[in-house]
Design a protein around this motif. Sequence first.
Motif, PDB file in Angstrom:
ATOM      1  N   UNK A   1     -10.662 -89.640  76.231  1.00 10.94           N
ATOM      2  CA  UNK A   1     -10.286 -91.052  76.158  1.00 10.94           C
ATOM      3  C   UNK A   1      -9.071 -91.403  77.024  1.00 10.94           C
ATOM      4  N   UNK A   2      -8.176 -90.440  77.240  1.00 14.09           N
ATOM      5  CA  UNK A   2      -6.939 -90.733  77.971  1.00 14.09           C
ATOM      6  C   UNK A   2      -7.079 -90.573  79.476  1.00 14.09           C
ATOM      7  N   UNK A   3      -7.749 -89.514  79.911  1.00 14.31           N
ATOM      8  CA  UNK A   3      -7.764 -89.192  81.337  1.00 14.31           C
ATOM      9  C   UNK A   3      -9.116 -89.387  82.023  1.00 14.31           C
ATOM     10  N   UNK A   4     -10.198 -89.408  81.267  1.00 16.31           N
ATOM     11  CA  UNK A   4     -11.515 -89.503  81.894  1.00 16.31           C
ATOM     12  C   UNK A   4     -12.160 -90.881  81.731  1.00 16.31           C
ATOM     13  N   UNK A   5     -12.160 -91.409  80.518  1.00 12.28           N
ATOM     14  CA  UNK A   5     -12.809 -92.703  80.269  1.00 12.28           C
ATOM     15  C   UNK A   5     -11.862 -93.831  80.678  1.00 12.28           C
ATOM     16  N   UNK A   6     -11.760 -94.045  81.966  1.00 14.03           N
ATOM     17  CA  UNK A   6     -10.754 -94.966  82.503  1.00 14.03           C
ATOM     18  C   UNK A   6     -11.012 -96.410  82.081  1.00 14.03           C
TER      19      UNK A   6
ATOM     20  N   UNK B   1     -14.378 -93.660  90.043  1.00 10.42           N
ATOM     21  CA  UNK B   1     -13.963 -94.586  91.100  1.00 10.42           C
ATOM     22  C   UNK B   1     -12.652 -95.275  90.719  1.00 10.42           C
ATOM     23  N   UNK B   2     -12.562 -95.691  89.458  1.00  9.40           N
ATOM     24  CA  UNK B   2     -11.338 -96.337  88.981  1.00  9.40           C
ATOM     25  C   UNK B   2     -10.166 -95.359  88.973  1.00  9.40           C
TER      26      UNK B   2
ATOM     27  N   UNK C   1      -6.573 -90.471 101.113  1.00 11.30           N
ATOM     28  CA  UNK C   1      -7.510 -91.320 100.375  1.00 11.30           C
ATOM     29  C   UNK C   1      -8.929 -90.758 100.486  1.00 11.30           C
ATOM     30  N   UNK C   2      -9.308 -90.366 101.698  1.00  4.02           N
ATOM     31  CA  UNK C   2     -10.657 -89.826 101.916  1.00  4.02           C
ATOM     32  C   UNK C   2     -10.863 -88.531 101.137  1.00  4.02           C
ATOM     33  N   UNK C   3      -9.867 -87.646 101.177  1.00  2.00           N
ATOM     34  CA  UNK C   3      -9.978 -86.371 100.469  1.00  2.00           C
ATOM     35  C   UNK C   3     -10.053 -86.582  98.959  1.00  2.00           C
ATOM     36  N   UNK C   4      -9.271 -87.545  98.466  1.00  5.67           N
ATOM     37  CA  UNK C   4      -9.301 -87.843  97.034  1.00  5.67           C
ATOM     38  C   UNK C   4     -10.661 -88.400  96.630  1.00  5.67           C
ATOM     39  N   UNK C   5     -11.215 -89.266  97.459  1.00  4.03           N
ATOM     40  CA  UNK C   5     -12.541 -89.835  97.186  1.00  4.03           C
ATOM     41  C   UNK C   5     -13.601 -88.740  97.136  1.00  4.03           C
ATOM     42  N   UNK C   6     -13.554 -87.837  98.102  1.00  7.90           N
ATOM     43  CA  UNK C   6     -14.524 -86.739  98.148  1.00  7.90           C
ATOM     44  C   UNK C   6     -14.377 -85.829  96.933  1.00  7.90           C
ATOM     45  N   UNK C   7     -13.132 -85.544  96.562  1.00  2.00           N
ATOM     46  CA  UNK C   7     -12.881 -84.662  95.427  1.00  2.00           C
ATOM     47  C   UNK C   7     -13.403 -85.269  94.129  1.00  2.00           C
ATOM     48  N   UNK C   8     -13.118 -86.550  93.912  1.00  2.00           N
ATOM     49  CA  UNK C   8     -13.565 -87.197  92.679  1.00  2.00           C
ATOM     50  C   UNK C   8     -15.092 -87.286  92.624  1.00  2.00           C
ATOM     51  N   UNK C   9     -15.718 -87.478  93.765  1.00  2.00           N
ATOM     52  CA  UNK C   9     -17.185 -87.505  93.807  1.00  2.00           C
ATOM     53  C   UNK C   9     -17.750 -86.134  93.449  1.00  2.00           C
ATOM     54  N   UNK C  10     -17.128 -85.081  93.979  1.00  2.00           N
ATOM     55  CA  UNK C  10     -17.569 -83.718  93.674  1.00  2.00           C
ATOM     56  C   UNK C  10     -17.401 -83.409  92.193  1.00  2.00           C
TER      57      UNK C  10
END
Length: 228
Positions: free
Chosen positions: A45-50, A62-63, A81-90
């Motif tokens: 609830x704190x870190x994943x369900x944004x 994405x949020x 920003x690009x690396x963070x986007x790729x990491x979160x997608x992975x």
Amino acid sequence: MDATHILESASVFVRSKWRKMEAVMGLFNPKLSDFQKRKLLHEFHTFFDVNKDGTLEAKDFELAREKICQMSGWKPGTDKYKKTSELFSQIWRKLQDAGDSNVDGRITVEEWLNMWEIFNKESLQMESKENSDDTKNIPDWLDKYIEYKFALLDRTGDGEIDVEEYEYVISEFGVPSKDARNAFLMFSENHGKKVDIDYFRELCVQFYRSDDPCALGNFINGRLSYTD
């Protein structure tokens, strides 16, 4: 090595051997305890369900990406920003593979807890092997998440998290500053432990796996108690 470190190393060795023996003999219960469930639900609830809708979806990641990049000053189009986007997608894809049991594009609370129960069981099976290492018996997505979280907390990038960095980041997730500082004092053993990536990974594994309310890893998210 002084006597304190020798005793500490011996204690860790004995606990490790005992856990392996429990796993071999089937004495350790892979079912999550109420204490473990409270910790994992807090994480959910704190870190994943944004967006706080009670489930995990791609939108949450994405949020989270936007929040992290905004906190860090990483603008769209930059390498960070690009690396963070790729990491979160992975992380989301791998987490979905592990937790989305009915393949509907969402992970419910029940699926989340079930995923961790399976992880707990698999970890116990790994622990029955003589040369098992707890910090390596984790899913690939979780290893990436731990590395991301360390990088987020280590704002100066010097390879070590200090109390100011920790307090700043954790407070962004709704944790009172005083609690964050006290939590850091707990898991850093009053600044006696250097919080580098290896120690941070060890703490994270404790958080996700330990049923011991006194385990230092319980404090990594800034919460001082999971009794309610």
